[in-house]
Design a protein around this motif. Structure first.
Motif, short mmCIF file in Angstrom:
data_model
loop_
_atom_site.label_atom_id
_atom_site.label_comp_id
_atom_site.label_asym_id
_atom_site.label_seq_id
_atom_site.Cartn_x
_atom_site.Cartn_y
_atom_site.Cartn_z
N UNK A 39 -41.58 -7.22 32.53
CA UNK A 39 -42.35 -5.98 32.45
C UNK A 39 -41.91 -5.05 33.58
N UNK A 40 -41.76 -3.79 33.26
CA UNK A 40 -41.33 -2.79 34.25
C UNK A 40 -42.08 -1.49 33.98
N UNK A 41 -42.22 -0.66 35.01
CA UNK A 41 -42.92 0.62 34.88
C UNK A 41 -41.96 1.78 35.15
N UNK A 42 -42.25 2.92 34.53
CA UNK A 42 -41.53 4.15 34.81
C UNK A 42 -42.52 5.25 35.15
N UNK A 43 -42.03 6.26 35.85
CA UNK A 43 -42.83 7.43 36.16
C UNK A 43 -42.17 8.66 35.58
N UNK A 44 -41.58 9.49 36.45
CA UNK A 44 -40.94 10.73 36.00
C UNK A 44 -39.50 10.53 35.58
N UNK A 45 -38.94 9.31 35.78
CA UNK A 45 -37.55 9.00 35.44
C UNK A 45 -36.56 9.89 36.19
N UNK A 46 -36.97 10.34 37.38
CA UNK A 46 -36.06 11.16 38.19
C UNK A 46 -35.30 10.24 39.15
N UNK A 47 -34.56 9.31 38.57
CA UNK A 47 -33.80 8.34 39.32
C UNK A 47 -32.48 8.11 38.60
N UNK A 48 -31.44 7.78 39.37
CA UNK A 48 -30.13 7.55 38.76
C UNK A 48 -29.72 6.08 38.81
N UNK A 49 -30.52 5.23 39.43
CA UNK A 49 -30.18 3.82 39.50
C UNK A 49 -30.77 3.08 38.30
N UNK A 50 -30.44 1.78 38.22
CA UNK A 50 -30.94 0.93 37.13
C UNK A 50 -32.33 0.39 37.42
N UNK A 51 -33.00 0.92 38.43
CA UNK A 51 -34.31 0.41 38.82
C UNK A 51 -35.33 0.49 37.70
N UNK A 52 -35.19 1.43 36.77
CA UNK A 52 -36.17 1.62 35.71
C UNK A 52 -35.88 0.82 34.45
N UNK A 53 -34.72 0.20 34.37
CA UNK A 53 -34.26 -0.39 33.11
C UNK A 53 -34.98 -1.72 32.83
N UNK A 54 -35.59 -1.81 31.65
CA UNK A 54 -36.16 -3.07 31.19
C UNK A 54 -36.21 -3.07 29.67
N UNK A 55 -35.65 -4.10 29.07
CA UNK A 55 -35.54 -4.15 27.61
C UNK A 55 -36.73 -4.80 26.91
N UNK A 56 -37.59 -5.51 27.65
CA UNK A 56 -38.69 -6.22 26.98
C UNK A 56 -39.95 -5.37 26.90
N UNK A 57 -40.62 -5.14 28.04
CA UNK A 57 -41.87 -4.36 28.04
C UNK A 57 -41.74 -3.25 29.08
N UNK A 58 -41.98 -2.02 28.65
CA UNK A 58 -41.89 -0.87 29.56
C UNK A 58 -43.21 -0.11 29.53
N UNK A 59 -43.71 0.23 30.72
CA UNK A 59 -44.98 0.93 30.86
C UNK A 59 -44.74 2.31 31.44
#
Length: 470
Positions: A39-59
């Motif tokens: 499980x991973x969370x995102x906010x504004x997606x104003x990032x260029x790294x892979x920190x936001x990437x998650x293929x199973x559950x995204x919040x």
């Protein structure tokens, strides 16, 4: 299924499960439903790294965005929902005569992502440093149930302040506020680095730029001021938006995306770019109007390296010839060749020559030492300087920039212990991260207390921070 794309359009993925919870209770119900999944969370997606990437559950945390002000022992605290964008938090606090203790260049990020990756302004600590309370949704290690834990213990806070999403899902952060204040600003041009650094004594909030091709420094001198707002401040804001935020960037986009040649870019910086900036026009205005800009109006990509203050001069002795080499104007230095051989990137260094034309001012900001385990300015000693390299080429035309970023990150890490920003292009490996961050083991240990099974740690963090294969 929903396809997720970040601001820079360099990250794209389609999670199997996507949710946008409206409350902490709804968030916990989702965690219960998906126990055992990543499980991973995102906010504004104003990032260029892979920190936001998650293929199973995204919040998507955008709806958990409340800003609440409380009085605690005479201090004003802002309790800010994880998905609240910084610009909305600033506006809410300003209505009560308050401000955050530091402001970054861009205010589009969600507060949890900004703090969680060490986002910073100039002349103060990063946002992470000022976080004194974090509420985290995770699985209780004993019962296995989804719970919200409030972190205030100093040892745990050192990790939670810049968490990289690895403890759990941030619900809110608590930050001590300060009264709203005004800042004075004006520009000056310098031929050398040292006079700019000397000016920090008088202008502790300054940031400055190295103009490529011209190789001069443009300092944006800033300091707090008790003077009233300048009567020409509204005109200054109009000028800044039309001439810098829009006009200058449109010119650079034309040069970078359409002409794509070194010579027009050189001529632009030598004869036009700095002429658009009025020097010694002193303006006083409210802090958010001076310290932030609309840098997100046009899509770009960025790598930012953090160099400790006592190594800044030698780092800049490297930057100019390195960029000239990337633009095909010089030969590589012997030390670069030796380091590239040691790092296994000799082929990449060879391919870089003439492969990339830098077309954007290099922004430098001082960041005071952070009391964190893993922010880029985490230190018990000297401040760091953040050095940003930005490209406005089209997303499908970034091979030269990405090659330059990879070689730049590797060489500067080895030569100057430079740390790439976690939330921007971050092309280092676990071995390099271990060399750069002496508190990495502390960070991992606290993360495993809250998330022993690593359910909230994605492939990027598992490899880079924990040294685990996917």
């Amino acid at each position: 299924m929903r396809t997720i794309r970040n601001f820079g359009r360099n990250i794209e993925f389609t999670p199997a499960n996507f949710y946008a919870p409206n409350s902490a209770e709804e968030l916990l119900a989702i965690l219960e439903q998906h126990r055992g999944k990543k499980i991973r969370a995102i906010g504004a997606l104003h990032s260029w790294s892979e920190a936001t990437h998650e293929d199973e559950v995204l919040l998507d945390m955008r709806h958990i965005n409340e800003v609440r002000v409380e009085q605690r022992d005479g201090d004003s605290w802002a309790i800010i929902g994880a998905g609240c964008r910084i610009k909305h938090a600033i506006a809410a606090l300003d209505r009560q005569g308050l401000s955050l203790p530091t402001l970054g260049l861009i205010s589009e990020q969600a507060i949890a992502g900004a703090a969680g990756t060490g986002t910073h302004g100039s002349g103060r600590h990063s946002i992470s440093h000022y976080v004194d309370e974090v509420s985290i949704a995770h699985y209780d290690p004993e019962s296995g149930k989804a719970v919200v834990s409030r972190i205030t213990d100093e040892e745990q806070l050192r990790t939670a302040r810049c968490h990289l999403g690895c403890l759990g899902i941030v619900v809110s952060v608590g930050i001590r506020c300060r009264e709203q204040y005004r800042v004075e600003e004006h520009f000056r041009l310098y031929n050398e680095l040292q006079p700019v650094l000397d000016a920090e004594r008088e202008y502790p909030l300054q940031q400055f730029y190295l103009a490529p091709h011209l190789w001069k420094y443009l300092a944006q001198h800033r300091r707090e001021s008790d003077r009233p707002r300048s009567w020409l401040a509204p005109l200054y804001q109009v000028y800044w938006f039309l001439c810098i935020d829009v006009g200058l960037h449109l010119c650079l986009i034309v040069l970078a995306r359409w002409l794509k040649r070194r010579r027009p870019i050189e001529l632009f910086f030598r004869h036009i770019a700095l002429a658009t900036v009025p020097r010694n026009w002193r303006v006083v205005d409210k802090s958010p109007r001076i310290l932030t800009m609309e840098h997100e109006l046009f899509r770009h990509i960025e790598i930012e390296i953090f160099v400790r203050g006592d190594r800044l001069h030698e780092a800049f002795d490297f930057v100019k010839p390195f960029l000239q080499y990337a633009m095909g104007k010089s030969e590589p230095h012997e030390e670069w060749l030796t380091r590239a051989q040691e790092l296994g990137i000799a082929e990449e260094l060879e391919r870089l020559r003439g492969a990339y034309v830098h077309h954007y001012p290099i922004c430098i900001r001082k960041v005071l030492a952070d009391d964190t385990a893993l922010s880029m300015a985490s230190s018990e000693e000297l401040p760091y300087y953040a050095v940003s390299f930005i490209s406005y080429v089209r997303p499908n035309d970034r091979a030269g920039f990405l090659l330059c970023a990879k070689v730049l990150a590797a060489l500067t890490a080895r030569m100057f212990a430079a740390r790439p920003h976690w939330g921007k292009v971050c092309p280092i490996d676990h071995a390099t991260a271990q060399e750069l961050y002496p508190n990495l083991a502390e960070f991992r240990e606290v993360c495993r207390r809250f998330d022993p099974e690593g359910m909230f740690t994605n492939d990027w963090a598992r490899g880079l921070v924990f040294g685990e294969e996917s």
